[in-house]
Write an enzyme that holds these catalytic residues in place. Structure first.
Site, PDB file in Angstrom:
ATOM      1  N   TRP A   1      62.305  -6.997  38.397  1.00  0.00           N
ATOM      2  CA  TRP A   1      62.749  -8.038  39.328  1.00  0.00           C
ATOM      3  C   TRP A   1      64.133  -7.638  39.855  1.00  0.00           C
ATOM      4  O   TRP A   1      65.053  -7.388  39.074  1.00  0.00           O
ATOM      5  CB  TRP A   1      62.837  -9.415  38.672  1.00  0.00           C
ATOM      6  CG  TRP A   1      63.468 -10.375  39.643  1.00  0.00           C
ATOM      7  CD1 TRP A   1      62.902 -10.882  40.772  1.00  0.00           C
ATOM      8  CD2 TRP A   1      64.819 -10.856  39.622  1.00  0.00           C
ATOM      9  NE1 TRP A   1      63.812 -11.652  41.460  1.00  0.00           N
ATOM     10  CE2 TRP A   1      64.994 -11.657  40.783  1.00  0.00           C
ATOM     11  CE3 TRP A   1      65.903 -10.694  38.755  1.00  0.00           C
ATOM     12  CZ2 TRP A   1      66.199 -12.288  41.085  1.00  0.00           C
ATOM     13  CZ3 TRP A   1      67.105 -11.325  39.051  1.00  0.00           C
ATOM     14  CH2 TRP A   1      67.252 -12.121  40.195  1.00  0.00           C
TER      15      TRP A   1
ATOM     16  N   GLU B   1      57.926  -8.303  40.212  1.00  0.00           N
ATOM     17  CA  GLU B   1      58.041  -9.769  40.308  1.00  0.00           C
ATOM     18  C   GLU B   1      58.614 -10.192  41.661  1.00  0.00           C
ATOM     19  O   GLU B   1      59.728  -9.838  42.017  1.00  0.00           O
ATOM     20  CB  GLU B   1      58.940 -10.280  39.175  1.00  0.00           C
ATOM     21  CG  GLU B   1      59.129 -11.790  39.173  1.00  0.00           C
ATOM     22  CD  GLU B   1      59.994 -12.272  38.010  1.00  0.00           C
ATOM     23  OE1 GLU B   1      60.461 -11.443  37.206  1.00  0.00           O
ATOM     24  OE2 GLU B   1      60.215 -13.495  37.920  1.00  0.00           O
TER      25      GLU B   1
ATOM     26  N   LYS C   1      59.760 -13.059  44.681  1.00  0.00           N
ATOM     27  CA  LYS C   1      60.538 -14.299  44.696  1.00  0.00           C
ATOM     28  C   LYS C   1      60.740 -14.761  46.125  1.00  0.00           C
ATOM     29  O   LYS C   1      60.843 -13.950  47.039  1.00  0.00           O
ATOM     30  CB  LYS C   1      61.886 -14.035  43.998  1.00  0.00           C
ATOM     31  CG  LYS C   1      62.788 -15.232  43.861  1.00  0.00           C
ATOM     32  CD  LYS C   1      63.802 -15.009  42.754  1.00  0.00           C
ATOM     33  CE  LYS C   1      64.850 -16.091  42.726  1.00  0.00           C
ATOM     34  NZ  LYS C   1      65.581 -16.145  41.465  1.00  0.00           N
TER      35      LYS C   1
ATOM     36  N   ASP D   1      56.006 -15.639  38.809  1.00  0.00           N
ATOM     37  CA  ASP D   1      56.925 -16.567  38.154  1.00  0.00           C
ATOM     38  C   ASP D   1      56.685 -17.946  38.757  1.00  0.00           C
ATOM     39  O   ASP D   1      56.685 -18.105  39.990  1.00  0.00           O
ATOM     40  CB  ASP D   1      58.369 -16.091  38.385  1.00  0.00           C
ATOM     41  CG  ASP D   1      59.402 -16.956  37.683  1.00  0.00           C
ATOM     42  OD1 ASP D   1      59.359 -18.195  37.864  1.00  0.00           O
ATOM     43  OD2 ASP D   1      60.262 -16.423  36.963  1.00  0.00           O
TER      44      ASP D   1
ATOM     45  N   ASP E   1      59.897 -17.644  30.982  1.00  0.00           N
ATOM     46  CA  ASP E   1      61.151 -17.369  31.686  1.00  0.00           C
ATOM     47  C   ASP E   1      61.851 -18.681  32.011  1.00  0.00           C
ATOM     48  O   ASP E   1      61.591 -19.302  33.035  1.00  0.00           O
ATOM     49  CB  ASP E   1      60.872 -16.565  32.963  1.00  0.00           C
ATOM     50  CG  ASP E   1      62.171 -16.139  33.643  1.00  0.00           C
ATOM     51  OD1 ASP E   1      63.243 -16.316  33.042  1.00  0.00           O
ATOM     52  OD2 ASP E   1      62.108 -15.641  34.784  1.00  0.00           O
TER      53      ASP E   1
HETATM   54  C1  RNT Z   1      64.813 -14.257  38.305  1.00  0.00           C
HETATM   55  C2  RNT Z   1      63.533 -13.808  37.697  1.00  0.00           C
HETATM   56  C3  RNT Z   1      63.679 -12.923  36.486  1.00  0.00           C
HETATM   57  C4  RNT Z   1      64.768 -13.377  35.531  1.00  0.00           C
HETATM   58  C5  RNT Z   1      64.799 -12.632  34.232  1.00  0.00           C
HETATM   59  C6  RNT Z   1      66.038 -12.902  33.447  1.00  0.00           C
HETATM   60  O1  RNT Z   1      64.635 -15.163  39.317  1.00  0.00           O
HETATM   61  O2  RNT Z   1      62.743 -14.906  37.389  1.00  0.00           O
HETATM   62  O3  RNT Z   1      62.454 -12.816  35.853  1.00  0.00           O
HETATM   63  O4  RNT Z   1      64.680 -14.732  35.254  1.00  0.00           O
HETATM   64  O5  RNT Z   1      64.608 -11.301  34.459  1.00  0.00           O
HETATM   65 ZN    ZN Z   2      60.958 -14.514  36.241  1.00  0.00          ZN
END
Ligand code: RNT
Ligand code: ZN
Length: 418
Positions: free
Chosen positions: A185, A226, A228, A259, A326
């Protein structure tokens, strides 16, 4: 007969009347592993230096006393949490949780030797380990860009970091006998409206390809990316958006990490799982609880969590889904947060295993939506708690709220002395 046992026997009968085999459900839950995230234990601080979390799109709030400040303390706290959680699970480390013996080690210089203490501990405790490169809380990420930075020196630094992390994870996988999932990420993005949305994405793609150039044995190490929607300081544009990483993961045969807090505020991740399962072998989840934004509240057994668990169970996806947590809340006892969140995830899965799925599917196929509606609603007031309590008991962990007393004792004996 003990009361928990009595209640369990009655509950078993009630579920049997609905056509549900409780023992079979419980046995399935026994195989599920949840990856507990180390960063709930210290508000994403890590052990690189005394500084802790600075910036980069994530923010921990709260200053509850007793936070772990050394690897030993964090391990001790995690052990307490694991004693309250039924089943055998995993632990998820970030690169900043290295053990550098007081020497400054650059993120691009880290190696398995800095995580040997964690591997030894995981082995002793029968845990698997997962891993994360840390692309935030660092001067080279201060302008909000890492792998997509316009500065080639910065990109090269972070490429070396990502490459080093895969090697560390492969060593974890080797020593512990189960693959370590590495989640990439990156916070990269713009606060305000960019004119060039494409070039940073091209640079991100190239940097990731360099990091993933070396083939790793999937029995030792797996890579996930990941996405976002927005972060603090990247409200308008995130390089690693959902479309970017969906395309990347599909074309490079990587895992995608969903996530729960990384989409529009009312958009859940549950409905994404079946679609993605058609096109990808494995998935990674970051189970979290967004409250109005990507706030990373402690996971509780709410409708969103139920929906995720139901999709995993109903579509038989558990065998190819890695469940990571998380969240980070520093306003409560951090062990309580771990225990509440993990137990909630397990409860949601158990409830999903306790559905009369064949019957519900048949009704749906036959167009009997009345039966489907009625039974889904009846299920909510079935004696689930009795099955859960029995599950805790047979796993040798405290039943009901008894665990809270034990954590409170640990707080007064240990945490309050820190
Ligand atoms: C951040 C992501 C990521 C972090 C962790 C600490 O928005 O969700 O996964 O929370 O890597
Ligand atoms: Zn995350």
């Amino acid at each position: 007969m003990r009361t928990t046992e009595q209640a369990y026997q009655l509950a078993r009968q009630r579920y049997a009347d609905l056509g549900v085999d409780v023992e079979a459900a419980v046995n399935k839950l026994q195989n599920v592993k949840i990856s507990l995230h180390c960063w709930q234990g210290d508000d994403v601080g890590g052990f690189e230096s005394a500084g802790g979390l600075t910036d980069g799109g994530i923010l921990a709030t709260g200053n509850y006393p007793g936070k772990a400040r050394t690897p030993e303390q964090l391990r001790q706290d995690a052990e307490v949490a694991f004693r309250m959680i039924p089943g055998k699970h995993r632990f998820n480390l970030h690169a900043i949780y290295l053990e550098n013996k007081g020497k400054k080690v650059g993120r691009d210089e880290i190696g398995p030797e800095h995580f040997q203490g964690w591997m030894d501990w995981a082995k002793e405790n029968g845990l698997g380990l997962d891993f994360n490169p840390t692309f935030f809380s660092h001067p080279k990420a201060a302008d909000g860009f890492t792998l997509s930075s316009p500065c080639s020196e910065t990109r090269e630094f972070w490429i070396r970091h990502g490459t080093a992390c895969r090697k560390i994870a492969a060593e974890m996988g080797k020593q512990l006998g189960s693959p370590s999932v590495v989640d990439f990420w990156m916070p990269d993005g713009f606060k305000d409206i960019p004119v060039d949305r494409l070039t940073p994405r091209k640079r991100m793609e190239e940097s990731l390809d360099r990091i993933f150039a070396e083939q790793m044995d999937p029995k030792l190490e797996l890579d996930a990316v990941e996405s976002k929607l927005f972060g603090i300081g990247s409200e308008t544009y995130v390089v690693g958006s959902h479309e970017f990483f969906m395309g990347y993961a599909l074309s490079r045969k990587k895992l995608i990490c969903l996530d729960a807090g990384h989409f529009h505020p009312t958009e859940g991740i549950a409905d994404k799982l079946s679609s993605m399962s058609l096109f990808m072998d494995e998935l990674l989840l970051h189970v979290s609880r967004p409250v109005r934004w990507d706030s990373d509240h402690v996971v509780i057994w709410n409708d969103d969590l139920r929906a995720i668990a139901e999709e995993l169970v109903r579509n038989d996806l558990l065998g190819r889904t890695h469940i990571g947590l998380d969240f980070f809340d520093g306003t409560v006892n951090r062990i309580v947060a771990w225990v509440v969140g993990t137990r909630a995830m397990l409860k949601a899965l158990l409830a999903a295993f306790l559905e009369p799925l064949a019957q519900l599917r048949k009704w749906e196929r036959d167009g009997d939506y009345s039966g489907r509606l009625a039974i889904l609603e009846e299920l909510k007031s079935m004696p689930f708690g009795a099955v859960w309590d029995d599950y805790c008991e047979r796993n040798g962990v405290p039943v009901g709220a008894a665990w809270l007393e034990q954590v409170r004792k640990y707080e007064s004996d240990v945490l309050s002395q820190r």
